[in-house]
Write an enzyme that holds these catalytic residues in place. Structure first.
Site, PDB file in Angstrom:
ATOM      1  N   SER A 160       0.827  -1.218   0.000  1.00 31.56           N
ATOM      2  CA  SER A 160       0.000   0.000   0.000  1.00 31.56           C
ATOM      3  C   SER A 160       0.860   1.265   0.000  1.00 31.56           C
ATOM      4  CB  SER A 160      -0.905   0.024   1.229  1.00 31.56           C
ATOM      5  OG  SER A 160      -1.692  -1.136   1.320  1.00 31.56           O
TER       6      SER A 160
HETATM    7  N1  SAH Z   1      -0.780  -4.883   4.145  1.00 26.52           N
HETATM    8  C1  SAH Z   1      -0.093  -5.160   2.915  1.00 26.52           C
HETATM    9  C2  SAH Z   1      -0.932  -4.757   1.719  1.00 26.52           C
HETATM   10  C3  SAH Z   1      -1.058  -5.890   0.793  1.00 26.52           C
HETATM   11  S1  SAH Z   1      -2.289  -5.787  -0.462  1.00 26.52           S
HETATM   12  C4  SAH Z   1       1.293  -4.554   2.882  1.00 26.52           C
HETATM   13  O1  SAH Z   1       1.661  -3.820   3.813  1.00 26.52           O
HETATM   14  O2  SAH Z   1       2.051  -4.837   1.958  1.00 26.52           O
HETATM   15  C5  SAH Z   1      -3.580  -6.777   0.241  1.00 26.52           C
HETATM   16  C6  SAH Z   1      -3.285  -8.208   0.535  1.00 26.52           C
HETATM   17  O3  SAH Z   1      -4.510  -8.790   0.998  1.00 26.52           O
HETATM   18  C7  SAH Z   1      -2.842  -9.057  -0.662  1.00 26.52           C
HETATM   19  O4  SAH Z   1      -1.605  -9.652  -0.370  1.00 26.52           O
HETATM   20  C8  SAH Z   1      -3.957 -10.085  -0.803  1.00 26.52           C
HETATM   21  O5  SAH Z   1      -3.494 -11.369  -1.227  1.00 26.52           O
HETATM   22  C9  SAH Z   1      -4.529 -10.147   0.602  1.00 26.52           C
HETATM   23  N2  SAH Z   1      -5.892 -10.659   0.732  1.00 26.52           N
HETATM   24  C10 SAH Z   1      -6.960 -10.426  -0.073  1.00 26.52           C
HETATM   25  N3  SAH Z   1      -8.041 -11.108   0.370  1.00 26.52           N
HETATM   26  C11 SAH Z   1      -7.656 -11.788   1.494  1.00 26.52           C
HETATM   27  C12 SAH Z   1      -8.302 -12.690   2.395  1.00 26.52           C
HETATM   28  N4  SAH Z   1      -9.570 -13.069   2.250  1.00 26.52           N
HETATM   29  N5  SAH Z   1      -7.584 -13.181   3.429  1.00 26.52           N
HETATM   30  C13 SAH Z   1      -6.269 -12.838   3.613  1.00 26.52           C
HETATM   31  N6  SAH Z   1      -5.607 -12.015   2.774  1.00 26.52           N
HETATM   32  C14 SAH Z   1      -6.279 -11.494   1.727  1.00 26.52           C
END
Ligand code: SAH
Length: 229
Positions: free
Chosen positions: A76
């Site tokens: 993000s």
């Molecule tokens: N917090 C992260 C942002 C990653 S983007 C960072 O600091 O880099 C969002 C993430 O949510 C992705 O890796 C995606 O695979 C995950 N995601 C989406 N749906 C999800 C679910 N149902 N359970 C767990 N993770 C999920």
């Protein structure tokens, strides 16, 4: 300096004065954009974001931008990380559940602020990567979990704070159930790419308030898990 090997490649992680200077500049930028919580700004200042990016993007890590990571996901924007974290009003010792570990950066910001972090990821590849990597860069206290964030992490509930870092269409009921009374849940929600940031506060077992906190872009919150092959 930390030297790590993965897929037969060695990557050297260095956090030098130039990186530190760029990070201070980013913190000033976040302050100018309205982030006020000193603890959030101190954490952003302390965690080397360039460690979490592919080497191709590491040079750009202190720009206020999202970047691609593995499994077609993103790390993000620093502003989004700071904004969501500020809404949670993190205190030392808070038990926090993060949905969407991704690169692990947001989890490290929370841990840096003294929270006890549990972070769930549905992409096995990202889960494997962060499970090995976060302890190697010193964040041993983060508990990474592989699973579907729709279900939360009932075995570790209740949580003082819950943060969803993917764009949802609904709040999974399990997350409200796993939030402690007095706890806060932040989740981006909406049907288009632009999601409304919602902040829920659990007043009692029967009463939850919701505040709208502006529009943000996120990758989708998906049901189920994705195994790496
Ligand atoms: N917090 C992260 C942002 C990653 S983007 C960072 O600091 O880099 C969002 C993430 O949510 C992705 O890796 C995606 O695979 C995950 N995601 C989406 N749906 C999800 C679910 N149902 N359970 C767990 N993770 C999920």
């Amino acid at each position: 300096m930390i030297k790590l090997q993965s897929n037969n490649k060695v990557r050297v992680y260095v956090d030098n004065y130039r990186h530190k200077g760029l990070r201070q500049k980013l913190v000033k930028e976040l302050e100018a954009l309205g982030i006020r919580d000193r603890r959030v700004l101190l954490a952003i200042n302390a965690v080397p974001r360039h460690f979490f990016l592919d080497t191709a993007f590491a040079e750009l890590a202190y720009q206020n931008r999202a970047f691609p990571i593995e499994a077609a996901q993103t790390i993000s924007h620093p502003y989004t990380v700071a904004f969501q974290t500020e809404l949670l009003e993190i205190e030392r010792g808070d038990k926090v559940l993060e949905i969407g570990t991704g690169s692990g950066f947001q989890a490290c910001i929370l841990a840096q602020m003294g929270a006890k972090v549990y972070s769930i990821e549905r992409q096995e590849k990202l889960f494997n990567k962060t499970s090995a990597f976060l302890p190697q860069i010193g964040f041993r206290q983060i508990r990474t979990l592989f699973g579907d964030g729709y279900k939360g992490a009932p075995m570790f509930a209740p949580f003082d704070k819950i943060i969803v870092t993917a764009g949802a269409h609904e709040v999974p009921r399990a997350l409200f159930d796993q939030l402690a009374v007095g706890g806060k849940l932040v989740i981006p929600m909406g049907d288009t790419e632009q999601k409304e940031m919602l902040l829920y506060t659990k007043i009692s077992d029967r009463e939850i308030t919701c505040e709208k906190q502006g529009m943000f872009e996120f990758v989708p919150f998906l049901k189920g898990i994705s195994k790496s092959n």
